[in-house]
Design an enzyme around this catalytic site. Structure first.
Site, PDB file in Angstrom:
ATOM      1  CG  HIS A 253      -2.027   1.003   1.153  1.00  0.00           C
ATOM      2  ND1 HIS A 253      -1.865   2.328   1.521  1.00  0.00           N
ATOM      3  CD2 HIS A 253      -3.315   0.873   0.745  1.00  0.00           C
ATOM      4  CE1 HIS A 253      -3.005   2.968   1.342  1.00  0.00           C
ATOM      5  NE2 HIS A 253      -3.902   2.125   0.880  1.00  0.00           N
ATOM      6  CD  GLU A 308      -5.815  -3.211  -4.095  1.00  0.00           C
ATOM      7  OE1 GLU A 308      -5.184  -4.197  -4.522  1.00  0.00           O
ATOM      8  OE2 GLU A 308      -5.503  -2.042  -4.355  1.00  0.00           O
TER       9      GLU A 308
END
Length: 363
Positions: A253, A308
């Site tokens: 991320h 995700e």
């Protein structure tokens, strides 16, 4: 070196990283500590809340009238019915996010329903209708007796969802409701600062979310799981992708240097929804193998599970097709977008940063 290449090199570090562009009471992301705080609450504390309760939290003190979660639930129900009358059948030929963008654009600035209510209500109505029309099915009218998440699932399938399904979607929408000054939220605030109105602001935010560098890749997580196929293939498949320099979907991320706190909340949600299912167990095995390989292959980078990975599993489990995942993300993030627009409108100041000119001098 050409002027064009020099320009690219000079701007390679641009991106406003570490630049404070706004003050907000809405959310704070601590990437080093792996924390997401939404208006004074750690994300884990909000995991048991309904989406309407989160809207009450984010909108509190920012609207003309004080509203409880019960008030918000009733107003959203009426707004979903209004939005249903605005469905455009021709959008079946578009992708789900393109269809959502077009139909949100049809919302009028003269709409008498509070715009922040209508924006939140319209996303599940338009999304569910688009999914069904692309499947050759008729849209299903909303049921005003249902809560927001329950009605979203009902409009998708025509079946009253289970308590577990409602809880899972509520948890997802809550988890993604706000996340600091990300690209789409910043876009919404810039547009709001021009006094263009809430609908224009959130449509701009959706357009920013549509970009693959921001919208993420929850759909391809499922593609990855499908491609791996079975437990015996996990390590070989993952190692092959890493050796070819490819990204493993659902890991790493831009902000978090440790595990994304949203991943843990969603992992618990999907585990409760499909306790012990082969799909969930298999995904957990893939996650553990991927983390072990990433630690060896990329020891200088902290590439942990991100939102995700378990987003894909939650949304698949409650019945959304993977090409609609961006829309469902927008359904949750609309809470944050509208709250940031309301906050920016109260400030009443145009956002107008400066730029450094690095082009050629006049000849």
């Amino acid at each position: 070196m050409t002027i064009e290449s020099a320009l690219v090199n000079d701007m390679s570090g641009s991106g406003l990283d570490n630049v404070v562009a706004a003050e907000t009471i809405l959310s704070h992301v601590d990437g080093n500590a792996g924390q997401l705080i939404i208006r004074g609450y750690h994300l884990a504390e909000l995991a048991s809340w309904t989406f309407e309760q989160v809207l009450e939290l984010l909108w509190s003190g920012q609207t003309a009238n004080t509203m409880t979660a019960t008030d918000i639930r009733m107003q959203l129900a009426g707004a979903r019915e209004r939005a249903f009358a605005l469905i455009q059948p021709q959008t079946r030929a578009l992708t789900p996010v393109e269809a959502l963008r077009l139909q949100l654009s049809a919302l009028s600035d003269t709409e008498t329903c509070p715009h922040y209510i209508m924006a939140v209500a319209a996303v599940p109505v338009f999304t569910a209708a688009t999914i069904r029309m692309k499947q050759g099915l008729a849209p299903i009218a909303p049921d005003p007796s249902l809560g927001h998440s329950a009605d979203f699932l009902y409009m998708l399938s025509g079946v009253i969802p289970s308590v577990e399904q409602i809880k899972a979607l509520d948890t997802y929408l809550t988890t993604v409701s706000d996340h600091g000054l990300n690209a789409s939220t910043f876009t919404a605030r810039v547009i709001a600062s021009t006094e263009a109105g809430l609908f224009s602001s959130v449509i701009g935010a959706l357009c920013a979310l549509k970009g693959p560098l921001h919208g993420g890749a929850p759909g391809p997580v499922l593609d990855m799981l499908d491609a791996i196929g079975e437990k015996a293939n996990i390590k070989t498949w993952l190692r092959d992708r890493l050796e070819r320099g490819e990204r493993l979907m659902g890991f790493g991320h831009r902000i978090y240097r440790v595990r994304d706190p949203r991943a843990d909340v969603l992992k618990e949600a999907v585990s409760a929804l499909q306790d012990g299912s082969d799909r969930i167990l298999f995904a957990g095995q893939v996650e553990q193998a991927a983390l072990a390989l990433l630690e060896v292959k990329k020891p200088l980078r902290s590439l942990q599970t991100n939102v995700e990975f378990y987003t894909a599993l939650v949304l698949e489990a409650v019945g959304f097709p993977r090409d609609s995942f961006t829309n469902v993300f927008a359904a949750g993030r609309m809470a944050g977008w509208t709250a940031h627009v309301l906050e920016q409108e109260r400030l009443g100041r145009l956002i107008r940063p400066q730029s450094n000119y690095i082009g050629p001098s006049p000849r």
